[in-house]
Design an enzyme around this catalytic site. Structure first.
Site, mmCIF file in Angstrom:
data_model
loop_
_atom_site.group_PDB
_atom_site.id
_atom_site.type_symbol
_atom_site.label_atom_id
_atom_site.label_comp_id
_atom_site.label_asym_id
_atom_site.label_seq_id
_atom_site.Cartn_x
_atom_site.Cartn_y
_atom_site.Cartn_z
ATOM 1 N N ASP A 526 52.320 -59.871 53.144
ATOM 2 C CA ASP A 526 53.056 -59.829 54.401
ATOM 3 C C ASP A 526 52.644 -58.560 55.153
ATOM 4 O OD1 ASP A 526 55.003 -59.493 56.381
ATOM 5 O OD2 ASP A 526 56.619 -60.302 55.137
ATOM 6 N N HIS A 527 52.017 -58.745 56.306
ATOM 7 C CA HIS A 527 51.468 -57.598 57.033
ATOM 8 C C HIS A 527 52.561 -56.704 57.615
ATOM 9 C CE1 HIS A 527 48.279 -55.244 58.479
ATOM 10 N NE2 HIS A 527 47.457 -56.194 58.899
ATOM 11 N N ARG A 528 53.799 -57.154 57.581
ATOM 12 C CA ARG A 528 54.882 -56.291 58.063
ATOM 13 C C ARG A 528 55.216 -55.228 57.016
ATOM 14 N NH1 ARG A 528 59.253 -60.828 59.014
ATOM 15 N NH2 ARG A 528 58.422 -61.318 56.950
#
Ligand code: COA
Length: 554
Positions: A526-528
């Site tokens: 998850d790039h967040r």
């Protein structure tokens, strides 16, 4: 001020030590007579206990998780003067609170079969058995269909009063010929449920007791005799609910009623209560999410919708039959449940996938040797057990991969426990059982547990608890094939490892090409929460652990 009375758990059969799973009132509340006070649950049924008096709750004497039996004090009540001499509350399926209880086999008491099964192979009608003098109880689930081969005691329908829900099991094995009920019908004792053709299996199966056999009763005053024409069956309440194939949502009658009023399909909700039970809050949360567009199924998107802030254009509506022959195949319950979850995760999580190759030549040789040595133990170690252990070591080094985004979206919750889920392919669809505390377990224990959970998954017997609490997941297609793929993150986790089949490849060792066994790894993240550099480091570290498993100990 009214009289102070103690409201107690009434006689609802000979159950004992049943858990309080809901407390529906609190001190200061005004309650009406017959108003539900608590919900109790055995391993077979849940039931609401109504108040014997009207009045004001002075003090609660039970809390969630308490075990109660007949006579346990639920609460102290300042009873209304004129209603102070209240009768004991009536049981959920009985009518007329002041009358002596009839011969109901309540959910907490398993009655015996009380009439004869067919003596020759033939079709016969299965009817609603004697469960007391209830009438017009609604059929809320029909669990079989014509053509189904069913076992003795398999649940046929679920009926529900305003206070309890129960399943009616089959008195014999056989094949369902035709159904006589549908959802929403009102049934009473003797109402036909279905026509059953008994099979060889039924003929071989133990016969239910003859009709003259005494039926356990809820009270000594019970006198009702079983119907002579029908195959009276015992009422057992719903089994513990799982999200597995064919599972029935686990919820108390009041939650079911609440869900029906709001038009909520309980099969779409994962319960947050004990044993995966769906609570009022779960239903409310589900409605809120539906209204905000999160997790909206494709059907809703058909008209075009705002999903998670994105404007989704209408789904193409095509009459496929115009172009050639078609066949409609109903989705399994698991697929119906997992589809919206996968769609939400795919849309809401900015996925990136990093690929890596791990040289598992030595590890595979070690695995084969281990399996040879422990041939007699019956435990087979597959690559998955090593992967789980190696992932735990990598997650400890890179704790952000073992985290979730806080509900407010402004923090990361790192988990100091390592529960690893693994995707299991079943005839009904994909499920993700979880190996709890994988950090504390050895390779053999993990191998044994994955095999047991995978078998349970294939048999549709996973409980919700088997699939909860995961902190990271592995999807291994190694036994099937492929090279690399993009696994979808299992929210609220933040990463998932996809694994494909290891193959022997030529690898340059500085002087020459040598044959090495290479395992393809695909990490979606998850790039967040993490970024590409961290993911590349995680993957490289994981590959180094698999290349030299001794490093897991460091
Ligand atoms: N490379 C080469 N061979 C592999 C391997 C790999 N990465 N992983 C497993 N194998 C081999 C095993 O050693 C075994 O070989 P054997 O029968 O010769 O001993 C064979 O493949 C079958 O293994 P499997 O039964 O799949 O065991 P497992 O422990 O590897 O996996 C499950 C168990 C439950 C994960 C697996 O059965 C499964 O369901 N996988 C599908 C998951 C899925 O559908 N994911 C997609 C999500 S989008």
């Amino acid at each position: 001020m009214g009289n102070l009375v103690e409201v107690k758990v009434p006689d609802i059969g000979d159950f004992k030590d049943v858990e309080v799973i809901e407390v529906l009132v609190k001190a200061g509340d005004t309650v009406a007579r017959e108003q539900s006070l608590i919900t109790v649950e055995s391993d077979k049924a849940s039931m609401e206990i109504p108040s014997s008096h009207a009045g004001r709750v002075k003090a609660m004497r039970v809390k969630l998780g308490d075990k109660v039996s007949e006579g346990s004090v639920i609460l102290e009540l300042e009873a209304d003067e004129f209603a102070a001499a209240g009768n004991p509350p009536r049981p959920p399926f009985a009518k007329g609170g002041s009358e002596p209880r009839q011969a109901a086999s309540p959910p907490f008491e398993k009655g015996q079969n009380s009439s004869a099964a067919p003596t020759t192979d033939q079709a016969f009608q299965v009817t609603v058995p004697d469960i007391g003098d209830f009438k017009d109880v609604e059929v809320i689930e029909v669990l079989v269909k014509p053509g189904d081969r069913i076992d003795k005691d398999q649940s046929l329908i679920t009926v529900e009063s305003d206070k309890a829900s129960m399943e009616i099991p089959s008195p014999a094995a056989g094949v369902v010929q035709s159904l006589s009920v549908k959802i929403g019908d009102k049934v009473s004792q003797g109402s036909p449920i279905l026509t059953l053709a008994t099979s060889e299996a039924a003929a071989a199966a133990p016969r239910p007791a003859p009709s003259s056999a005494p039926r356990p009763t809820a009270s000594p005053s019970a006198t009702t005799s079983p119907p002579s024409t029908a195959y009276a069956v015992d009422m057992v309440a719903r089994p513990e609910v799982t999200a597995s194939a064919g599972a029935i949502p686990h919820a108390s009658p009041s939650v079911r009623k609440f869900a029906r009023e709001l038009g909520v399909d309980l099969t779409r909700i994962a319960g947050s209560g004990p044993k995966g039970r769906i609570t009022h809050d779960d239903v409310r949360e589900h409605v809120k999410r539906a209204l905000s567009g999160v997790g909206r199924p494709a059907a809703a998107a058909a008209a075009g919708a705002a999903v998670g802030g994105l404007n989704v254009i209408a789904w193409p509506q095509v009459d496929f039959a115009k172009f050639g022959p078609i066949e409609r195949v109903e989705m399994s319950r698991i697929r119906k449940l997992s589809g919206p979850n996968l769609a939400r995760n795919w849309v809401m999580i900015p996925h990136v996938t990093n690929h890596e190759d791990a040289d598992v030549t030595e590890l595979e040789a070690f695995r084969v040797q281990l399996n040879k040595e422990s041939e007699k133990s019956g435990v087979k170690v597959t690559m998955l057990a090593f992967l789980i252990k190696a992932c735990v070591a990598a997650l400890k080094k890179f704790p952000d991969f073992n985290s979730s985004i806080a509900p407010e979206g402004d923090a990361i919750i790192r988990k100091n426990y390592w529960h690893i889920g693994f995707a299991a392919d079943t005839p009904n669809g994909l499920v993700v059982p979880v190996i709890k505390d994988a950090d504390k377990k050895g390779i053999f224990e993990i191998a044994q547990e994955t095999a047991a959970l995978a078998a349970k998954a294939r048999d549709g017997k996973l409980a919700i608890g088997d699939m909860q609490g995961g902190t990271f997941s592995i999807s291994s297609l190694g036994g099937i094939g492929g090279t690399y793929f993009t696994p979808i993150i299992n929210a609220p986790e933040v990463a998932i490892l996809g694994v494909c089949r290891a193959t022997t490849k030529p690898v340059w060792d500085g002087k020459q090409f040598v044959p090495r066994l290479i395992l393809p790894l695909s990490l979606s993240w998850d790039h967040r929460v993490v970024d590409g550099a961290a993911a590349a480091r995680f993957n490289a570290y994981l590959a180094s652990l698999l290349a030299d498993f001794r490093r897991v100990l460091l």
